[in-house]
Enzyme design. Structure first.
Site, PDB file in Angstrom:
ATOM      1  N   GLY A 192       5.889  -0.563  11.588  1.00  0.00           N
ATOM      2  CA  GLY A 192       6.308  -0.736  10.208  1.00  0.00           C
ATOM      3  C   GLY A 192       5.430   0.065   9.267  1.00  0.00           C
ATOM      4  O   GLY A 192       4.432   0.670   9.674  1.00  0.00           O
ATOM      5  N   GLY A 210       3.986   0.045   4.976  1.00  0.00           N
ATOM      6  CA  GLY A 210       3.890  -0.616   3.681  1.00  0.00           C
ATOM      7  C   GLY A 210       3.224   0.273   2.656  1.00  0.00           C
ATOM      8  O   GLY A 210       2.989   1.460   2.890  1.00  0.00           O
ATOM      9  N   GLY A 268      -0.428   1.230   4.045  1.00  0.00           N
ATOM     10  CA  GLY A 268      -0.658   1.850   5.329  1.00  0.00           C
ATOM     11  C   GLY A 268       0.514   1.694   6.274  1.00  0.00           C
ATOM     12  O   GLY A 268       1.528   1.078   5.962  1.00  0.00           O
ATOM     13  N   VAL A 297       1.662   0.676  10.332  1.00  0.00           N
ATOM     14  CA  VAL A 297       1.242  -0.154  11.457  1.00  0.00           C
ATOM     15  C   VAL A 297       1.826   0.413  12.753  1.00  0.00           C
ATOM     16  O   VAL A 297       3.031   0.702  12.831  1.00  0.00           O
ATOM     17  CB  VAL A 297       1.693  -1.616  11.268  1.00  0.00           C
ATOM     18  CG1 VAL A 297       1.210  -2.472  12.439  1.00  0.00           C
ATOM     19  CG2 VAL A 297       1.154  -2.165   9.951  1.00  0.00           C
ATOM     20  N   LYS A 310      -3.260  -1.070  11.867  1.00  0.00           N
ATOM     21  CA  LYS A 310      -2.820  -0.594  10.549  1.00  0.00           C
ATOM     22  C   LYS A 310      -3.734   0.547  10.096  1.00  0.00           C
ATOM     23  O   LYS A 310      -4.938   0.363   9.906  1.00  0.00           O
ATOM     24  CB  LYS A 310      -2.839  -1.722   9.516  1.00  0.00           C
ATOM     25  CG  LYS A 310      -2.402  -1.246   8.129  1.00  0.00           C
ATOM     26  CD  LYS A 310      -2.027  -2.383   7.195  1.00  0.00           C
ATOM     27  CE  LYS A 310      -3.229  -3.182   6.771  1.00  0.00           C
ATOM     28  NZ  LYS A 310      -2.882  -4.178   5.726  1.00  0.00           N
ATOM     29  N   ASP A 335       0.173 -12.530  -2.006  1.00  0.00           N
ATOM     30  CA  ASP A 335       1.315 -11.758  -1.494  1.00  0.00           C
ATOM     31  C   ASP A 335       2.033 -12.539  -0.390  1.00  0.00           C
ATOM     32  O   ASP A 335       2.384 -11.986   0.649  1.00  0.00           O
ATOM     33  CB  ASP A 335       0.851 -10.391  -0.981  1.00  0.00           C
ATOM     34  CG  ASP A 335       1.982  -9.361  -0.986  1.00  0.00           C
ATOM     35  OD1 ASP A 335       3.012  -9.616  -1.640  1.00  0.00           O
ATOM     36  OD2 ASP A 335       1.835  -8.315  -0.340  1.00  0.00           O
TER      37      ASP A 335
END
Length: 611
Positions: A307, A309, A312, A314, A328, A425
């Protein structure tokens, strides 16, 4: 470095503009003016500037410079005229008076009485004139010199043979003789328009032949008779001069680039030093520290991407055949060390079944990475936002357990550690599921730490993900930022579990959809059955329970929300004991919490705690 590139292009353009006539005007007064686009004569042999050595020019061909970098030729009797142009092939120099009045400058001048003077008038039509001053009413049949005349007098040029005999002898009594103009071109007197330019020629030295062949002219070495010779134009000198000028242009650019590099290196070293100091302070935690080479080996050269974000990307990796990890890699452009330190500092003091475990880290120069335990079932978002219900393999008991696990993890962050940790978050994307679908809270890049007795924190900017951010984070009119901000995000998460959809806001582009939490509230308030979402009666009770708790958690004002400890108790309790919360969408004012709800309202003002 875009600024550096723009500066380089600008300097190159300036250099090209400057060097168009560089070979022609290496020693001119107008070098600086030419750089600014002004026009001026090229100065070379037989001319020289008065500031240059004598052998640079021929005797009598001396030019000087004014303070404004204008080139001046001084004639006999201290007559000074500005140089407009020099034709080296025709051997003609053009002069002008900046006041546009050559008759005034030429009064008393006699070029032919100075045999050492190398210049003569270019034309052969010479005349002698006398300048006379007359009253405006006087009738004089001669040439009016307008630049010398005024409102109360007129100046005329009168032809004459000698000082006493005039062609026009009958001058009015009001006329008085002023000066003589001896042997000057008639055109200067006869045509008022040509006052501006005087052309002089020279015959010695005869360099025009050299110029016509594309060569330069100079004095012969060891010649006592001022003999001249032609020689090829020195390209080497031009290259040297061009190199010097280009170097002077590029020097500021080089200095600027070095300064930018030094500044970047200094800032990066400060970030690295901050991280190294932090890691030294937390050495008791003893996380495994990897080099960047180790990170590439663990991730098999970043082969499998899990993934991406804002901070960074992953990747999946493995420490051994049995131990898999998630790595990450923090973005260099967005990361100044804060994200890295937040993650390590926060996870370094957390040991909870519902919080992801930090396995190791990498701080290798400007490359930074975090190594976590690998959770094979991805994030909660995958199971509650799918439009295909067949893909959702989680039953309502498991969803309830996941919600309870998340609540316990957040409660641990708020109360179970040595310091209170505010996540900021909380959302389905940041809840990972292990092989048994046990939830683990992850991504602590935005987390803040404070002591347990601090009830609020100050924030200079909003942090979190839109749709999950509590109102007080945007406006202090709703209250102070505190642990209740995480409670709000958790409430939105619960409502998403219930609805199996994203939190939809009412926007101009999407006015047909109702704000999702308000829609759920309306269903509960109207005593409608939650089986609108679920067929099974038992599952409907779980959905209703999660919805009621979620609505309590998203009350507008922080004081009206439960703590995470209360939320855990509500999740562990019976659904029948829960009371419908006040409508959080009807008013922005604080509401009274029902006495039967195990929630204590804080009636005192929260103290703002600085970061």
């Amino acid at each position: 470095m875009d600024i550096c590139l723009e500066m380089l292009i600008s300097y190159l353009f300036l250099f090209l503009a400057f060097t168009v006539d560089l070979r022609e005007a290496q020693n001119g007064c107008d070098d600086q003016l030419r750089y600014r686009g002004a026009h001026g004569p090229a100065i070379r042999f037989p001319f020289r500037l008065s500031s240059q050595p004598e052998h640079y020019g021929y005797p009598g061909f001396i030019l000087s410079c004014t303070d404004a970098n204008q080139t001046v030729l001084e004639l006999p009797d201290s007559v000074k005229l500005f140089v407009k142009e020099i034709d080296y092939i025709s051997q003609v120099i053009q002069l002008y008076d900046p006041h546009n009045c050559l008759p005034l400058q030429l009064r008393g001048l006699d070029l032919y009485s100075s045999p050492e003077w190398p210049f003569q008038f270019e034309v052969n039509d010479f005349e002698n004139y006398a300048l006379v001053n007359c009253s405006p009413r006087a009738i004089v049949h001669s040439h009016l010199i307008s630049c010398l005349s005024g409102p109360t007098y007129h100046v005329y040029a009168i032809d004459y043979y000698d000082d006493e005999i005039f062609y026009i002898a009958d001058l009015p009594l009001s006329c008085t003789k002023m000066h003589n103009l001896l042997a000057i071109p008639s055109l200067i007197i006869l045509d008022d328009r040509d006052y501006k330019v005087l052309q002089l020629k020279w015959s010695i030295p005869k360099c025009g032949d050299c110029e016509a062949k594309g060569k330069n002219c100079r004095l012969k070495n060891n010649s006592s008779k001022l003999q001249i010779e032609c020689f090829p134009k020195d390209k080497g000198a031009f290259v040297i001069i061009a190199g010097v000028i280009l170097g002077s242009f590029l020097l500021p650019l080089v200095i600027f680039a070095l300064y930018r590099l030094y500044t970047y290196d200094k800032v990066e070293k400060e970030h690295q030093a901050k991280i190294e100091k932090f890691l030294e302070d937390y050495r008791n935690f003893k996380p495994t520290r990897y080099s960047y080479v180790d990170i590439k080996r663990i991730t098999n050269q970043f082969t499998e991407k899990l993934g991406e974000g804002a901070y960074g990307t992953v990747f999946k990796g493995k420490l051994s055949n049995e131990i898999h990890v998630a790595v990450k890699i923090l973005n260099i452009s967005n990361e100044n060390g804060e994200e890295f330190i937040n993650e390590v500092e926060t996870l370094g003091m957390i040991h909870h079944v519902n919080v992801v475990r930090l396995v190791g880290l990498c701080a290798d120069g400007f490359r930074r990475a975090l190594v976590y335990e690998f959770l094979p079932n991805d994030s909660l978002e995958k199971f509650i936002s799918s439009t295909d219900t067949k893909e959702c393999i989680l039953n309502w008991d498991k969803l309830h357990d996941i919600a309870l696990g998340i609540a316990k993890g957040i409660e641990y962050l708020h109360q179970g550690c040595g310091q209170r940790i505010l996540h900021f978050d909380i959302k389905p994307h940041n809840v990972l599921l292990d092989q048994n679908f046990n939830p683990k809270i992850s991504d602590f890049g935005l987390a803040k730490l404070c002591s347990k007795d601090q009830s609020a924190v100050s924030m200079t900017t909003a942090r979190g993900t839109m749709g999950y951010i509590a109102p007080e984070v945007f406006s202090r009119n709703f209250g102070n930022v505190s642990s209740k901000s995480d409670v709000y995000s958790f409430g939105i998460l619960l409502l998403e579990i219930v609805g199996g959809r994203k939190n939809v806001d009412v926007t101009v582009e999407n006015t047909s959809q109702v704000y999702f939490p308000e829609w759920i509230y309306n269903i509960l308030e109207q005593k409608e059955d939650m089986r609108i979402f679920i067929d099974d009666d038992g599952d409907a009770k779980i959905a209703k329970k999660l919805a009621i708790i979620g609505l309590w958690c998203i009350q507008w004002h922080p004081v009206d929300r439960p703590s995470m400890k209360d939320a855990v108790q509500m999740l562990e309790g019976e659904e029948d004991k829960l009371i419908m919360p006040p409508n959080p969408f009807a008013s922005v004012g604080p509401v009274q919490i029902h006495a039967n709800i195990p929630i204590k309202r804080l009636n005192h003002e929260l103290e703002v705690i600085l970061e």
